[in-house]
Design a protein around this motif. Structure first.
Motif, PDB file in Angstrom:
ATOM      1  N   ILE A  56       0.851  -1.205   0.000  1.00 31.83           N
ATOM      2  CA  ILE A  56       0.000   0.000   0.000  1.00 31.83           C
ATOM      3  C   ILE A  56       0.880   1.246   0.000  1.00 31.83           C
ATOM      4  N   ASP A  57       1.945   1.211   0.820  1.00 29.90           N
ATOM      5  CA  ASP A  57       2.876   2.341   0.927  1.00 29.90           C
ATOM      6  C   ASP A  57       3.568   2.590  -0.420  1.00 29.90           C
ATOM      7  N   THR A  58       4.045   1.501  -1.064  1.00 29.68           N
ATOM      8  CA  THR A  58       4.735   1.641  -2.355  1.00 29.68           C
ATOM      9  C   THR A  58       3.790   2.226  -3.403  1.00 29.68           C
ATOM     10  N   LEU A  59       2.572   1.688  -3.468  1.00 27.92           N
ATOM     11  CA  LEU A  59       1.590   2.158  -4.448  1.00 27.92           C
ATOM     12  C   LEU A  59       1.297   3.650  -4.223  1.00 27.92           C
ATOM     13  N   TYR A  60       1.148   4.020  -2.945  1.00 23.90           N
ATOM     14  CA  TYR A  60       0.868   5.414  -2.592  1.00 23.90           C
ATOM     15  C   TYR A  60       2.011   6.317  -3.075  1.00 23.90           C
ATOM     16  N   LYS A  61       3.264   5.839  -2.859  1.00 23.26           N
ATOM     17  CA  LYS A  61       4.424   6.666  -3.231  1.00 23.26           C
ATOM     18  C   LYS A  61       4.537   6.801  -4.750  1.00 23.26           C
ATOM     19  N   ILE A  62       4.230   5.717  -5.497  1.00 21.20           N
ATOM     20  CA  ILE A  62       4.271   5.796  -6.964  1.00 21.20           C
ATOM     21  C   ILE A  62       3.278   6.859  -7.445  1.00 21.20           C
ATOM     22  N   ILE A  63       2.046   6.791  -6.911  1.00 21.17           N
ATOM     23  CA  ILE A  63       1.010   7.735  -7.352  1.00 21.17           C
ATOM     24  C   ILE A  63       1.364   9.163  -6.919  1.00 21.17           C
ATOM     25  N   LEU A  64       1.929   9.278  -5.706  1.00 20.39           N
ATOM     26  CA  LEU A  64       2.338  10.605  -5.212  1.00 20.39           C
ATOM     27  C   LEU A  64       3.424  11.198  -6.113  1.00 20.39           C
ATOM     28  N   ALA A  65       4.394  10.345  -6.551  1.00 19.37           N
ATOM     29  CA  ALA A  65       5.487  10.832  -7.396  1.00 19.37           C
ATOM     30  C   ALA A  65       4.949  11.302  -8.747  1.00 19.37           C
TER      31      ALA A  65
END
Ligand SMILES: [Cu+2]
Length: 318
Positions: A56-65
């Motif tokens: 969930i954290d990785t997915l969030y960071k990809i979308i945030l980037a």
């Protein structure tokens, strides 16, 4: 008259450039100062307890980037245009109507970004929703299908085995029940507030509420799962190392909602087994003691005595 004209005239170019440079510097310093907070999970979800919290954290960071790149691009072009095409004395702006190539470009660009994000999300969703198997040295568990109150809708590990824990939200506490092999649900191990679980073992949660809607949420162990009266909900986690994970009811459920905290304590499988055995013995002993007391009381009643009168505080004047 001359002084007034001087005051109304635009500030010298050098001063304006200095103001711009200072603002830019302040912005960069601000971003750098906040980035320390960002790395401490201030902006992004907590993780580190269970694998799906990491996904969930990785997915969030990809979308945030991606969102940050789009934001910087759009705001950059906006700022550039504001400065480059600002009002100039005696200049008549070029009158432009539409730009087909540009419009097709940004429509396609936005569509491609959305498709890429959708593909990445669905590729990662499997790991977030579906639990993995327990490790070979985890706590031995039953097949979920054979557990008391098993539900056909519960996500299962590939081998179907997990430690099932029933989570019951009630104002203002969580009750955790550990179904066992027999059909008697009254002798199951249970605890309030703190859920003890074994490490290296997939823990499958069946979530319910007995009064109003609550929401089960231990951030480092994954997303929220609503606890709704009359409805079963499911989530899972698997903790690799012993540790303590804290959470909070995430649904406003009444005036003591803020006190409705939850704690998961992960123990080595052997230590968890000791806890389970001790707890089971305690519950059995107090069940037996209660049974004995009930038998004594009914015996006293049969003999015409009041079984509780001696224990009751005497009312004033008696
Ligand atoms: Cu609650």
């Amino acid at each position: 008259m001359n002084t007034m004209r001087a005051a109304l005239a635009p500030a010298p170019l050098r001063t304006r450039r200095r103001v711009f440079a200072l603002s830019l510097l302040a912005a960069i310093v601000g971003i750098l100062a906040l980035s320390g907070v960002a790395s401490a999970d201030f902006w992004t979800p907590e993780s580190g307890g269970s694998p799906q919290a990491g996904s969930i954290d990785t997915l969030y960071k990809i979308i945030l980037a991606v969102a940050a790149l789009v934001f910087i691009g759009v705001e950059g072009v906006l700022l550039y245009s504001l400065i480059k095409f600002r009002t100039k004395p005696d200049a008549v702006p070029v009158q432009i109507r539409g730009n087909t190539r540009l419009e097709i470009g940004w429509t396609l660009g936005a569509a491609v970004i959305l498709v890429v994000l959708a593909v990445v999300t669905f590729a990662m969703l499997d790991d977030i929703r579906n639990p993995p198997n327990s490790d070979a040295d985890g706590f031995p568990t039953d097949r979920i299908a054979n557990v008391q109150n098993a539900s056909a809708y519960q996500p299962r590990p590939p081998n179907g085995r997990a430690l099932n824990v029933e989570v019951n939200g009630q104002r203002y506490a969580w009750r955790f029940t550990y179904p066992d092999g027999d059909t008697n649900t009254l002798n199951n191990v249970f605890s309030y507030e703190t859920m003890y679980v074994p490490t290296k073992t997939t823990v499958a949660l069946t979530i319910r509420a007995q009064d109003v809607a609550h929401s089960w949420w231990i951030p480092a162990l994954g997303g929220k799962a609503d606890a709704i009266p009359g409805h079963l909900n499911f989530t899972w986690f698997k903790v690799p190392q012993p540790g303590v994970f804290r959470g909070q009811c995430a649904e406003l459920c009444g005036r003591n909602h803020a006190d409705m905290t939850a704690k998961v304590v992960a123990l080595e499988p052997a230590a968890f087994k000791r806890w389970l055995v001790t707890k089971k013995a305690e519950i059995k002993a107090s069940d037996e003691a209660a049974g004995k007391r009930r038998a004594e009381e009914s015996e006293q009643l049969e003999q015409g005595e009041s079984p509780v009168s001696e224990d009751l505080p005497k009312a004033e004047g008696e």
